[in-house]
Write a protein that holds these residues in place. Sequence first.
Motif, short mmCIF file in Angstrom:
data_model
loop_
_atom_site.label_atom_id
_atom_site.label_comp_id
_atom_site.label_asym_id
_atom_site.label_seq_id
_atom_site.Cartn_x
_atom_site.Cartn_y
_atom_site.Cartn_z
N TRP A 37 1.07 41.18 -41.79
CA TRP A 37 1.23 40.50 -40.51
C TRP A 37 2.67 40.37 -40.05
CZ3 TRP A 37 -2.95 39.51 -37.64
CH2 TRP A 37 -4.19 39.47 -38.27
N TRP A 38 3.65 40.99 -40.73
CA TRP A 38 5.04 40.79 -40.35
C TRP A 38 5.34 41.25 -38.92
CZ3 TRP A 38 8.16 44.76 -38.82
CH2 TRP A 38 7.80 46.05 -39.20
N PRO A 39 4.73 42.33 -38.38
CA PRO A 39 5.03 42.66 -36.96
C PRO A 39 4.59 41.55 -36.01
CG PRO A 39 4.01 44.53 -38.08
CD PRO A 39 3.83 43.36 -38.97
N TRP A 40 3.44 40.92 -36.30
CA TRP A 40 2.97 39.83 -35.44
C TRP A 40 3.85 38.60 -35.59
CZ3 TRP A 40 -0.43 40.89 -31.79
CH2 TRP A 40 -1.28 41.99 -31.96
N MET A 41 4.39 38.38 -36.79
CA MET A 41 5.31 37.25 -36.99
C MET A 41 6.57 37.44 -36.16
SD MET A 41 5.03 36.71 -41.12
CE MET A 41 3.45 36.38 -41.91
N LEU A 42 7.13 38.65 -36.17
CA LEU A 42 8.32 38.92 -35.37
C LEU A 42 8.02 38.80 -33.88
CD1 LEU A 42 9.99 41.93 -37.23
CD2 LEU A 42 10.58 39.51 -37.34
N LEU A 43 6.83 39.28 -33.47
CA LEU A 43 6.45 39.16 -32.06
C LEU A 43 6.31 37.69 -31.66
CD1 LEU A 43 5.63 40.56 -29.44
CD2 LEU A 43 3.28 40.63 -30.29
N GLY A 44 5.68 36.89 -32.52
CA GLY A 44 5.57 35.47 -32.23
C GLY A 44 6.92 34.79 -32.15
N LEU A 45 7.84 35.16 -33.05
CA LEU A 45 9.18 34.59 -33.02
C LEU A 45 9.90 34.96 -31.74
CD1 LEU A 45 11.34 33.01 -34.57
CD2 LEU A 45 12.05 35.16 -35.63
N ALA A 46 9.71 36.20 -31.28
CA ALA A 46 10.33 36.62 -30.02
C ALA A 46 9.79 35.82 -28.84
CB ALA A 46 10.09 38.12 -29.79
N VAL A 47 8.47 35.56 -28.83
CA VAL A 47 7.87 34.78 -27.75
C VAL A 47 8.41 33.35 -27.76
CG1 VAL A 47 5.72 33.82 -26.88
CG2 VAL A 47 5.80 36.20 -27.62
N VAL A 48 8.51 32.76 -28.94
CA VAL A 48 9.03 31.40 -29.05
C VAL A 48 10.46 31.33 -28.55
CG1 VAL A 48 9.68 29.58 -30.68
CG2 VAL A 48 7.48 30.72 -30.91
N ASN A 49 11.28 32.33 -28.89
CA ASN A 49 12.67 32.35 -28.43
C ASN A 49 12.75 32.47 -26.92
OD1 ASN A 49 13.88 32.04 -30.93
ND2 ASN A 49 13.88 34.23 -31.36
N LEU A 50 11.88 33.31 -26.33
CA LEU A 50 11.87 33.43 -24.87
C LEU A 50 11.50 32.11 -24.21
CD1 LEU A 50 10.21 36.94 -24.35
CD2 LEU A 50 12.59 36.31 -23.95
N LEU A 51 10.52 31.42 -24.77
CA LEU A 51 10.13 30.13 -24.21
C LEU A 51 11.27 29.12 -24.34
CD1 LEU A 51 6.44 29.80 -25.47
CD2 LEU A 51 7.22 30.32 -23.15
N ARG A 52 11.95 29.12 -25.49
CA ARG A 52 13.06 28.19 -25.68
C ARG A 52 14.22 28.50 -24.75
NH1 ARG A 52 14.03 25.25 -30.22
NH2 ARG A 52 16.18 26.00 -30.27
N SER A 53 14.42 29.77 -24.42
CA SER A 53 15.51 30.13 -23.51
C SER A 53 15.18 29.74 -22.07
CB SER A 53 15.76 31.64 -23.58
OG SER A 53 16.17 32.01 -24.87
N ALA A 54 13.91 29.86 -21.70
CA ALA A 54 13.53 29.60 -20.31
C ALA A 54 13.19 28.15 -20.05
CB ALA A 54 12.32 30.48 -19.94
N LEU A 55 12.71 27.43 -21.06
CA LEU A 55 12.23 26.06 -20.87
C LEU A 55 12.79 25.15 -21.94
CD1 LEU A 55 8.44 26.87 -20.28
CD2 LEU A 55 10.11 26.29 -18.51
N PRO A 56 13.09 23.90 -21.59
CA PRO A 56 13.43 22.92 -22.63
C PRO A 56 12.23 22.62 -23.49
CG PRO A 56 13.25 21.86 -20.49
CD PRO A 56 13.15 23.35 -20.24
#
Length: 230
Positions: free
Chosen positions: A46-65
């Motif tokens: 599942w490591w590709p999905w983990m990296l994808l999830g981490l990328a999504v979380v980072n995008l949300l943190r960058s765009a929203l508090p």
Amino acid sequence: MAGGEEGTRGSRARVRVGLPAVILGCYLVGDSVHRARAAIEFGARWWPWMLLGLAVVNLLRSALPAASLIGPLVLASIAVAGLVRSGHLGTGTVMDLALPGLLALCGAALLWGASGGELRSSWTRVLTSGRIAAPRPMGKTLVLRAVLGELRADLTATGEYERDTVHVTAFAGHIRMTVPRDRWVNVHASGTVLTRVVETGAPPAKVVDPSVGLTVHVLGVCAVVGIVRV
């Protein structure tokens, strides 16, 4: 003040090392070899999905508090509970995927949140994104690092009548600094490879004394460093 910063940094490091150690120890109780093998197999699958999830979380943190995500997360939790109750979503799916994912997300949020708000002179983001506000005064030397992540630093409260130095290190990441419009900024970007340094915003309206300015030393590889005047 230096002693307080060192103590805060050491406390933060103990949290980041100790908490995963406690979780890992609790997980391995009973059948260490089997559980360790199962964890390795799960990570290999599942490591590709983990990296994808981490990328999504980072995008949300960058765009929203982070606080703005509380409401959507509560609504999503209620919706999942309703789907389980109505039979449209299996209980096994929730127990195997949704619940562990939610726990992991909450744990990551706690760890990230532990690094904010204290008086510091060094910030690092590895595979994560985040915002920081430098204290006033910021201790003459500020260190900003981003490795495969993003760091947005607000330097508008650092004061106008002192000479400060900022060391920026970016490896395949993005660092964005917001500085006062009336402050002199001198950028040294000789230690960069495939790194873009961008300065935006109106220049100072008057001639500023360089002896009380901001000196930025950039060390970057495949990165972007932005300086925004406000």
